[in-house]
Enzyme design. Structure first.
Site, PDB file in Angstrom:
ATOM      1  N   GLY A  15      45.983  42.483  30.314  1.00 27.05           N
ATOM      2  CA  GLY A  15      46.138  43.488  29.261  1.00 27.05           C
ATOM      3  C   GLY A  15      46.417  42.858  27.906  1.00 27.05           C
ATOM      4  N   GLU A 160      37.762  42.639  34.828  1.00 27.18           N
ATOM      5  CA  GLU A 160      37.928  41.489  33.933  1.00 27.18           C
ATOM      6  C   GLU A 160      37.632  40.194  34.700  1.00 27.18           C
ATOM      7  OE1 GLU A 160      38.365  41.352  30.589  1.00 27.18           O
ATOM      8  OE2 GLU A 160      37.859  39.321  31.198  1.00 27.18           O
ATOM      9  N   LYS A 219      33.352  42.649  41.333  1.00 26.51           N
ATOM     10  CA  LYS A 219      34.543  41.886  40.937  1.00 26.51           C
ATOM     11  C   LYS A 219      35.136  41.169  42.160  1.00 26.51           C
ATOM     12  CE  LYS A 219      38.152  40.220  39.108  1.00 26.51           C
ATOM     13  NZ  LYS A 219      38.139  39.062  38.227  1.00 26.51           N
ATOM     14  N   ASN A 223      35.163  36.844  42.794  1.00 26.86           N
ATOM     15  CA  ASN A 223      36.315  36.008  43.123  1.00 26.86           C
ATOM     16  C   ASN A 223      36.169  35.380  44.504  1.00 26.86           C
ATOM     17  OD1 ASN A 223      37.643  36.187  40.743  1.00 26.86           O
ATOM     18  ND2 ASN A 223      39.293  37.514  41.439  1.00 26.86           N
ATOM     19  N   ALA A 267      37.473  19.273  44.753  1.00 25.68           N
ATOM     20  CA  ALA A 267      38.380  19.336  45.914  1.00 25.68           C
ATOM     21  C   ALA A 267      39.818  19.310  45.405  1.00 25.68           C
ATOM     22  CB  ALA A 267      38.120  18.162  46.826  1.00 25.68           C
ATOM     23  N   GLY A 270      44.025  23.043  47.330  1.00 24.35           N
ATOM     24  CA  GLY A 270      43.788  24.464  47.595  1.00 24.35           C
ATOM     25  C   GLY A 270      43.930  25.271  46.334  1.00 24.35           C
ATOM     26  N   PHE A 271      43.271  26.409  46.316  1.00 22.98           N
ATOM     27  CA  PHE A 271      43.351  27.260  45.135  1.00 22.98           C
ATOM     28  C   PHE A 271      44.644  28.055  45.136  1.00 22.98           C
ATOM     29  CE2 PHE A 271      40.610  29.549  48.241  1.00 22.98           C
ATOM     30  CZ  PHE A 271      41.392  30.669  48.478  1.00 22.98           C
ATOM     31  N   CYS A 275      45.090  35.914  42.088  1.00 17.42           N
ATOM     32  CA  CYS A 275      43.969  36.799  42.451  1.00 17.42           C
ATOM     33  C   CYS A 275      43.071  36.372  43.605  1.00 17.42           C
ATOM     34  CB  CYS A 275      43.126  37.059  41.220  1.00 17.42           C
ATOM     35  SG  CYS A 275      44.045  38.045  40.019  1.00 17.42           S
TER      36      CYS A 275
HETATM   37  N1  LIG Z   1      45.706  37.317  35.890  1.00 10.69           N
HETATM   38  C1  LIG Z   1      44.414  37.178  35.718  1.00 10.69           C
HETATM   39  O1  LIG Z   1      43.932  36.148  35.262  1.00 10.69           O
HETATM   40  C2  LIG Z   1      43.464  38.281  36.073  1.00 10.69           C
HETATM   41  C3  LIG Z   1      43.922  39.462  36.655  1.00 10.69           C
HETATM   42  N2  LIG Z   1      43.028  40.471  36.963  1.00 10.69           N
HETATM   43  C4  LIG Z   1      43.504  41.734  37.505  1.00 10.69           C
HETATM   44  O2  LIG Z   1      44.120  42.472  36.441  1.00 10.69           O
HETATM   45  C5  LIG Z   1      45.240  43.225  36.918  1.00 10.69           C
HETATM   46  C6  LIG Z   1      46.482  42.846  36.128  1.00 10.69           C
HETATM   47  O3  LIG Z   1      46.755  41.490  36.375  1.00 10.69           O
HETATM   48  P1  LIG Z   1      47.828  40.694  35.495  1.00 10.69           P
HETATM   49  O4  LIG Z   1      47.637  41.030  34.060  1.00 10.69           O
HETATM   50  O5  LIG Z   1      47.762  39.291  35.932  1.00 10.69           O
HETATM   51  O6  LIG Z   1      49.167  41.374  36.008  1.00 10.69           O
HETATM   52  P2  LIG Z   1      50.627  41.258  35.375  1.00 10.69           P
HETATM   53  O7  LIG Z   1      51.576  41.433  36.481  1.00 10.69           O
HETATM   54  O8  LIG Z   1      50.719  40.047  34.511  1.00 10.69           O
HETATM   55  O9  LIG Z   1      50.705  42.520  34.379  1.00 10.69           O
HETATM   56  C7  LIG Z   1      50.724  43.832  34.808  1.00 10.69           C
HETATM   57  C8  LIG Z   1      51.689  44.619  33.921  1.00 10.69           C
HETATM   58  O10 LIG Z   1      51.580  46.001  34.224  1.00 10.69           O
HETATM   59  C9  LIG Z   1      52.850  46.592  34.018  1.00 10.69           C
HETATM   60  N3  LIG Z   1      52.881  47.900  34.695  1.00 10.69           N
HETATM   61  C10 LIG Z   1      52.835  48.150  36.024  1.00 10.69           C
HETATM   62  N4  LIG Z   1      52.844  49.474  36.244  1.00 10.69           N
HETATM   63  C11 LIG Z   1      52.903  50.067  35.022  1.00 10.69           C
HETATM   64  C12 LIG Z   1      52.918  51.422  34.590  1.00 10.69           C
HETATM   65  N5  LIG Z   1      52.848  52.418  35.480  1.00 10.69           N
HETATM   66  N6  LIG Z   1      53.002  51.665  33.275  1.00 10.69           N
HETATM   67  C13 LIG Z   1      53.055  50.661  32.382  1.00 10.69           C
HETATM   68  N7  LIG Z   1      53.023  49.359  32.730  1.00 10.69           N
HETATM   69  C14 LIG Z   1      52.935  49.067  34.033  1.00 10.69           C
HETATM   70  C15 LIG Z   1      53.808  45.581  34.604  1.00 10.69           C
HETATM   71  O11 LIG Z   1      55.118  45.777  34.099  1.00 10.69           O
HETATM   72  C16 LIG Z   1      53.166  44.271  34.134  1.00 10.69           C
HETATM   73  O12 LIG Z   1      53.728  43.810  32.919  1.00 10.69           O
HETATM   74  C17 LIG Z   1      45.315  42.933  38.416  1.00 10.69           C
HETATM   75  O13 LIG Z   1      44.631  43.949  39.101  1.00 10.69           O
HETATM   76  C18 LIG Z   1      44.580  41.620  38.561  1.00 10.69           C
HETATM   77  O14 LIG Z   1      43.980  41.483  39.830  1.00 10.69           O
HETATM   78  C19 LIG Z   1      41.691  40.347  36.693  1.00 10.69           C
HETATM   79  C20 LIG Z   1      41.201  39.211  36.102  1.00 10.69           C
HETATM   80  C21 LIG Z   1      42.036  38.092  35.742  1.00 10.69           C
HETATM   81  O1  LIG Z   2      40.463  37.751  38.944  1.00 11.78           O
HETATM   82  C1  LIG Z   2      41.108  36.821  38.484  1.00 11.78           C
HETATM   83  O2  LIG Z   2      42.330  36.777  38.425  1.00 11.78           O
HETATM   84  C2  LIG Z   2      40.437  35.590  37.980  1.00 11.78           C
HETATM   85  O3  LIG Z   2      40.524  34.611  39.051  1.00 11.78           O
HETATM   86  C3  LIG Z   2      40.003  33.332  38.721  1.00 11.78           C
HETATM   87  O4  LIG Z   2      40.694  32.784  37.603  1.00 11.78           O
HETATM   88  P1  LIG Z   2      42.101  32.018  37.748  1.00 11.78           P
HETATM   89  O5  LIG Z   2      42.690  32.311  39.089  1.00 11.78           O
HETATM   90  O6  LIG Z   2      42.890  32.381  36.544  1.00 11.78           O
HETATM   91  O7  LIG Z   2      41.774  30.462  37.626  1.00 11.78           O
HETATM   92  P2  LIG Z   2      40.611  29.535  38.246  1.00 11.78           P
HETATM   93  O8  LIG Z   2      40.139  28.657  37.180  1.00 11.78           O
HETATM   94  O9  LIG Z   2      39.597  30.327  38.964  1.00 11.78           O
HETATM   95  O10 LIG Z   2      41.413  28.633  39.287  1.00 11.78           O
HETATM   96  C4  LIG Z   2      41.952  29.184  40.470  1.00 11.78           C
HETATM   97  C5  LIG Z   2      42.476  28.075  41.359  1.00 11.78           C
HETATM   98  O11 LIG Z   2      41.405  27.321  41.905  1.00 11.78           O
HETATM   99  C6  LIG Z   2      41.648  25.934  41.717  1.00 11.78           C
HETATM  100  N1  LIG Z   2      40.344  25.248  41.608  1.00 11.78           N
HETATM  101  C7  LIG Z   2      39.437  25.652  40.699  1.00 11.78           C
HETATM  102  C8  LIG Z   2      38.201  25.037  40.626  1.00 11.78           C
HETATM  103  C9  LIG Z   2      37.885  23.996  41.503  1.00 11.78           C
HETATM  104  O12 LIG Z   2      36.775  23.391  41.488  1.00 11.78           O
HETATM  105  N2  LIG Z   2      38.816  23.616  42.414  1.00 11.78           N
HETATM  106  C10 LIG Z   2      40.042  24.232  42.496  1.00 11.78           C
HETATM  107  O13 LIG Z   2      40.841  23.862  43.362  1.00 11.78           O
HETATM  108  C11 LIG Z   2      42.495  25.868  40.453  1.00 11.78           C
HETATM  109  O14 LIG Z   2      43.208  24.659  40.386  1.00 11.78           O
HETATM  110  C12 LIG Z   2      43.379  27.070  40.646  1.00 11.78           C
HETATM  111  O15 LIG Z   2      44.468  26.763  41.480  1.00 11.78           O
HETATM  112  C13 LIG Z   2      38.525  33.467  38.335  1.00 11.78           C
HETATM  113  O16 LIG Z   2      38.037  32.190  37.926  1.00 11.78           O
HETATM  114  C14 LIG Z   2      38.362  34.475  37.207  1.00 11.78           C
HETATM  115  O17 LIG Z   2      36.980  34.654  36.928  1.00 11.78           O
HETATM  116  C15 LIG Z   2      38.977  35.805  37.631  1.00 11.78           C
HETATM  117  O18 LIG Z   2      38.879  36.749  36.578  1.00 11.78           O
END
Ligand SMILES: NC(=O)C1=CN([C@@H]2O[C@H](COP(=O)(O)OP(=O)(O)OC[C@H]3O[C@@H](n4cnc5c(N)ncnc54)[C@H](O)[C@@H]3O)[C@@H](O)[C@H]2O)C=CC1
Ligand SMILES: O=C(O)[C@H]1O[C@H](OP(=O)(O)OP(=O)(O)OC[C@H]2O[C@@H](n3ccc(=O)[nH]c3=O)[C@H](O)[C@@H]2O)[C@H](O)[C@@H](O)[C@@H]1O
Length: 476
Positions: A15, A160, A219, A223, A267, A270-271, A275
């Site tokens: 967000g 996203e 989506k 992933n 390699a 582990g990831f 997510c």
């Molecule tokens: N972290 C990432 O890189 C990515 C995450 N996503 C997806 O996006 C979503 C959000 O992920 P993050 O931003 O990482 O989560 P986050 O945990 O960092 O943020 C979520 C926020 O929503 C707030 N929240 C929860 N319920 C609420 C409500 N009813 N009203 C107002 N605020 C509320 C929480 O307090 C928290 O600050 C998840 O579904 C995740 O799978 C997708 C792509 C990348």
């Molecule tokens: O839905 C999500 O949350 C996001 O999840 C991942 O993004 P993220 O988890 O932030 O980071 P990555 O770069 O994908 O890395 C994930 C993990 O895999 C590991 N990794 C990555 C690449 C690789 O070759 N080997 C490996 O072990 C990284 O070290 C890390 O621990 C996806 O790359 C995003 O496209 C997606 O939006």
């Protein structure tokens, strides 16, 4: 009518950056980022943002107070926004039916109920969180059930794809923007309005509009397939170690095939991250829900492989160190799940740290971004550690664990006096350290376990280290 005001519910890793980039690129739109978590909002309004993301601070500074605002008044801004992003967390359920597999949709549902209650006028509600297929249908039903005569809703899916650590770049130059909409006139109209926002900086050719279910499923599969590549190369790493092949060379050769591509073939131990595991579990749950056991089993193996790789690496450490690490000092370099973030969710460092603590080691941690209290909490809130601690003659679990964990603010101080260094995060700065100095300060034999294939192993060996890594047998 073009969009004038956006309200994002959820000021997290998605967000916050997503809304900030929209505010930057669309100066005519007011963007309100809202959250129930007052501390998080306070930090977004301060100079210390709640998340570390390269380049984000400058953009927030440029837009905050102009057309970007952070607020806890969720309902107020939902009420008069034209478009609402739901960007709340959807973690794996920790209780009840589907525990450990299904995504917990509590936050999505409560956000939808609140929107249904307070909204006024025409609203486009955009599902930005990662959700199981058909979640948009549930959101729609909740909105309709509110019987709010003052509002009309159209629900879109717009998952996203940003990765943490490169969020700003990913948002500036997305491979694609995916919009899922109902195939109706109103659905297409809402999708067009959302697409127009992105078209301020994203080429129209990469904005893909599909049906809602395809968008939600795409989506999860994106992933799952990224994680699948990592598990595939990690499965190769073990065979490389026993045969004398080098997994980096194998991956390079394989990845030069343009049909396969070179990315995501590194390699590792582990990831991690919030997510990959959660979304694969969600996919597995979906397959099981529809009675598709073969598909469920196929995707589940990616997680099985990931867990195996982590525990295999932990066993390599203990075995190399004469089968015991009890009372030895081991320094972990890197606690974030990847570089350029302070996020530790599902980080492999937690698995490694806990394993070493269970084996009785003293653990020093150095990470340039992760906060001390986060490290302590990640490492010491595991009930399974209790038994081992009693075995070591300790009486208070938490105090004793804290006694054996030291969070350091300098890599050299962390390593001094240690028996081993374990690389758990691919921070570039670990490559630039003076390993001669580090070697001198360590116990001998001095071990390095490179879980990220990050360092120059020949150079480390020349200094005197005993080096172990993933995917390559090293003669020590
Ligand atoms: N972290 C990432 O890189 C990515 C995450 N996503 C997806 O996006 C979503 C959000 O992920 P993050 O931003 O990482 O989560 P986050 O945990 O960092 O943020 C979520 C926020 O929503 C707030 N929240 C929860 N319920 C609420 C409500 N009813 N009203 C107002 N605020 C509320 C929480 O307090 C928290 O600050 C998840 O579904 C995740 O799978 C997708 C792509 C990348
Ligand atoms: O839905 C999500 O949350 C996001 O999840 C991942 O993004 P993220 O988890 O932030 O980071 P990555 O770069 O994908 O890395 C994930 C993990 O895999 C590991 N990794 C990555 C690449 C690789 O070759 N080997 C490996 O072990 C990284 O070290 C890390 O621990 C996806 O790359 C995003 O496209 C997606 O939006």
């Amino acid at each position: 009518m073009p969009i004038k005001k956006i309200c994002c519910i959820g000021a997290g890793y998605v967000g916050g950056p997503t809304s900030t980039v929209i505010a930057l690129k669309c100066p005519d739109i007011q963007v309100w980022v809202t959250d129930l978590n007052a501390e998080r909002i306070r930090m977004w309004n301060s100079k210390d943002l709640p998340i570390f993301e390269p380049g984000l601070g400058d953009i927030v500074n440029a837009c905050r107070g102009r057309n970007l605002f952070f607020s806890t008044e969720v309902e107020k801004h939902v009420a008069d926004a034209d478009l609402i992003f739901i960007s709340v967390n959807t973690p794996t359920k920790a209780y009840g039916v589907g525990k450990g597999k299904a995504p917990d949709m509590t936050s999505i549902e409560s956000a939808a109920r609140m929107i249904g209650r307070v909204a006024m006028g025409k609203k486009i509600v955009v599902e930005k969180s990662t959700v199981p297929v058909k979640a948009a249908e549930s959101i729609k039903r909740i909105l309709q059930a509110a019987e709010n005569k003052n509002a009309q809703f159209e629900v879109l899916s717009n998952p996203e794809f940003l990765a943490e650590g490169s969020a700003v770049q990913n948002l500036f130059h997305p491979d694609r923007v995916l919009i899922g909409a109902d195939q109706t006139t109103d659905g297409c109209c809402a999708a067009r309005l959302l697409a127009e926002i992105y078209e301020a900086w994203v080429p129209a050719s990469v904005i893909l509009t599909v049906n809602t279910w395809s968008s939600e499923l795409a989506k999860l599969y994106a992933n799952a397939m990224l994680a699948q590549r990592i598990s595939s190369v990690n499965a190769a790493s073990e065979l490389c170690e026993v045969t004398g092949a080098d997994v980096s060379e194998v991956a390079k050769a394989v990845g030069m095939d343009s049909r396969i591509g070179s990315k995501f073939l590194e390699a590792s131990i582990g990831f991690g991250g919030s997510c990959f595991q959660k979304d694969i579990l969600s996919l597995v749950y979906l397959y099981e829900h529809y009675g598709l056991q073969n598909g469920a089993e196929y995707w589940r193996q990616i997680i099985v492989m990931n867990e195996y790789q982590r525990s295999r690496f932990c066993r390599i450490i203990v075995s190399a160190m004469f089968n015991t690490v009890a009372r030895k000092q081991i320094t972990i370099f890197g606690f974030a799940f990847k570089q350029n973030t302070g996020d530790t969710r599902e980080s492999s460092s937690i698995t490694v740290g806990r394993y070493l603590l269970e084996e009785g080691a003293r653990v020093n941690i150095y990470d340039p971004e992760v906060l001390e209290h986060v490290i302590i909490s990640d490492l010491t809130t595991d009930s399974t550690l209790q038994e081992t601690d009693q075995g070591l003659g300790m009486n208070s679990l938490e105090v004793k664990l804290r006694d054996r964990v030291t969070v350091c603010h300098n890599a050299y101080k962390a390593a001094a006096g240690s028996h081993a260094i374990v690389i758990c995060t691919e921070w570039d700065l670990f490559k630039a350290l003076d390993y001669e100095e580090i070697y001198t300060s360590m116990q001998k034999p001095a071990f390095i376990f490179d879980g990220k294939m990050l360092l120059n192993h020949a150079a480390l060996k020349a200094i005197g280290f005993e080096v172990h890594c993933i995917g390559k047998r090293i003669q020590n």
